[in-house]
Write a protein that holds these residues in place. Structure first.
Motif, PDB file in Angstrom:
ATOM      1  N   SER A   1     -59.766  -7.126 -21.261  1.00 36.01           N
ATOM      2  CA  SER A   1     -61.089  -6.657 -22.070  1.00 36.01           C
ATOM      3  C   SER A   1     -61.596  -5.671 -21.298  1.00 36.01           C
ATOM      4  O   SER A   1     -61.231  -5.082 -20.314  1.00 36.01           O
ATOM      5  CB  SER A   1     -62.057  -7.990 -21.916  1.00 36.01           C
ATOM      6  N   PRO A  50     -53.933   4.292 -35.326  1.00 41.21           N
ATOM      7  CA  PRO A  50     -54.076   3.621 -34.275  1.00 41.21           C
ATOM      8  C   PRO A  50     -54.866   4.412 -32.965  1.00 41.21           C
ATOM      9  O   PRO A  50     -54.526   5.632 -33.120  1.00 41.21           O
ATOM     10  CB  PRO A  50     -53.009   3.157 -33.379  1.00 41.21           C
ATOM     11  N   LEU A  51     -55.818   3.900 -32.388  1.00 45.07           N
ATOM     12  CA  LEU A  51     -56.615   4.730 -31.321  1.00 45.07           C
ATOM     13  C   LEU A  51     -55.655   4.806 -30.209  1.00 45.07           C
ATOM     14  O   LEU A  51     -54.920   3.988 -29.752  1.00 45.07           O
ATOM     15  CB  LEU A  51     -58.043   3.824 -30.876  1.00 45.07           C
ATOM     16  N   GLU A  61     -59.091   0.683 -23.988  1.00 40.63           N
ATOM     17  CA  GLU A  61     -58.556   0.813 -25.556  1.00 40.63           C
ATOM     18  C   GLU A  61     -57.038   0.401 -25.351  1.00 40.63           C
ATOM     19  O   GLU A  61     -56.357   1.119 -24.696  1.00 40.63           O
ATOM     20  CB  GLU A  61     -58.771   2.058 -26.053  1.00 40.63           C
ATOM     21  N   SER A  62     -56.690  -0.812 -26.135  1.00 50.79           N
ATOM     22  CA  SER A  62     -55.346  -1.059 -26.051  1.00 50.79           C
ATOM     23  C   SER A  62     -54.238  -0.133 -26.711  1.00 50.79           C
ATOM     24  O   SER A  62     -53.012  -0.321 -26.443  1.00 50.79           O
ATOM     25  CB  SER A  62     -55.323  -2.502 -26.767  1.00 50.79           C
ATOM     26  N   TYR A 115     -53.831  -0.334 -30.036  1.00 49.90           N
ATOM     27  CA  TYR A 115     -53.422  -1.239 -31.197  1.00 49.90           C
ATOM     28  C   TYR A 115     -54.225  -1.105 -32.148  1.00 49.90           C
ATOM     29  O   TYR A 115     -54.095  -1.638 -33.407  1.00 49.90           O
ATOM     30  CB  TYR A 115     -52.899  -2.833 -30.773  1.00 49.90           C
ATOM     31  N   ARG A 116     -55.416  -1.158 -31.974  1.00 50.50           N
ATOM     32  CA  ARG A 116     -56.564  -1.142 -32.823  1.00 50.50           C
ATOM     33  C   ARG A 116     -56.640   0.107 -33.717  1.00 50.50           C
ATOM     34  O   ARG A 116     -56.537   1.046 -33.201  1.00 50.50           O
ATOM     35  CB  ARG A 116     -57.829  -1.250 -32.198  1.00 50.50           C
ATOM     36  N   PRO A 117     -56.868  -0.080 -35.029  1.00 50.07           N
ATOM     37  CA  PRO A 117     -57.155   1.198 -35.868  1.00 50.07           C
ATOM     38  C   PRO A 117     -58.411   1.733 -35.739  1.00 50.07           C
ATOM     39  O   PRO A 117     -59.358   1.214 -35.687  1.00 50.07           O
ATOM     40  CB  PRO A 117     -57.104   0.755 -37.349  1.00 50.07           C
ATOM     41  N   GLY A 118     -58.553   3.188 -36.003  1.00 46.91           N
ATOM     42  CA  GLY A 118     -59.847   3.998 -35.570  1.00 46.91           C
ATOM     43  C   GLY A 118     -60.313   3.913 -37.209  1.00 46.91           C
ATOM     44  O   GLY A 118     -60.045   3.471 -38.233  1.00 46.91           O
ATOM     45  N   GLN A 166     -54.268   4.829 -26.664  1.00 48.60           N
ATOM     46  CA  GLN A 166     -54.270   3.828 -25.591  1.00 48.60           C
ATOM     47  C   GLN A 166     -55.072   4.532 -24.411  1.00 48.60           C
ATOM     48  O   GLN A 166     -54.679   5.561 -24.012  1.00 48.60           O
ATOM     49  CB  GLN A 166     -52.668   3.411 -24.934  1.00 48.60           C
TER      50      GLN A 166
END
Length: 107
Positions: free
Chosen positions: A68, A40-41, A29-30, A32-35, A43
């Motif tokens: 990835s 943001p989730l 999990e970077s 940077y992605r929204p949950g 890292q």
């Protein structure tokens, strides 16, 4: 504990170059992605991978957030003597996993 898959020959001739392929199940999990709540989730990545052959480091890699999920690493080494290869992944949140594989070297 994450699931790790390692493919390498169990036997090799002395001086033979062998390919080793290692994959570990991990979300990478970077951060940077929204949950689902839009935030943001946190890292959570694997930071480092090391392979030791009879205690001597033969390969290492630093991993970054752009890699990835389920990172796959392939590399080569030379079979010099019968021994054990130790694969260690370390990452965020105290993540550490070690796997071991035996290699028999014939003359």
């Amino acid at each position: 504990m994450a699931r790790a898959l390692i493919h390498m020959p169990k036997e090799a001739k002395g001086g033979e170059v062998i390919e080793i392929r290692a994959l570990i199940a991990h979300p990478m999990e970077s951060g940077y992605r929204p949950g689902a709540d839009g935030k943001p989730l946190p890292q959570d990545i694997i930071r480092h991978f090391v392979c030791k052959y009879d205690g001597e480091q033969v390969f290492a890699a630093e991993l970054h957030p752009a890699i990835s999920a389920n990172p796959y690493i392939a590399f080569f080494t030379v079979a010099v003597k019968t021994g054990e290869l130790e694969f260690t992944w370390t990452g965020d949140n105290g993540f550490t996993q070690t796997e071991r594989m035996a290699l028999t070297v014939t003359p």
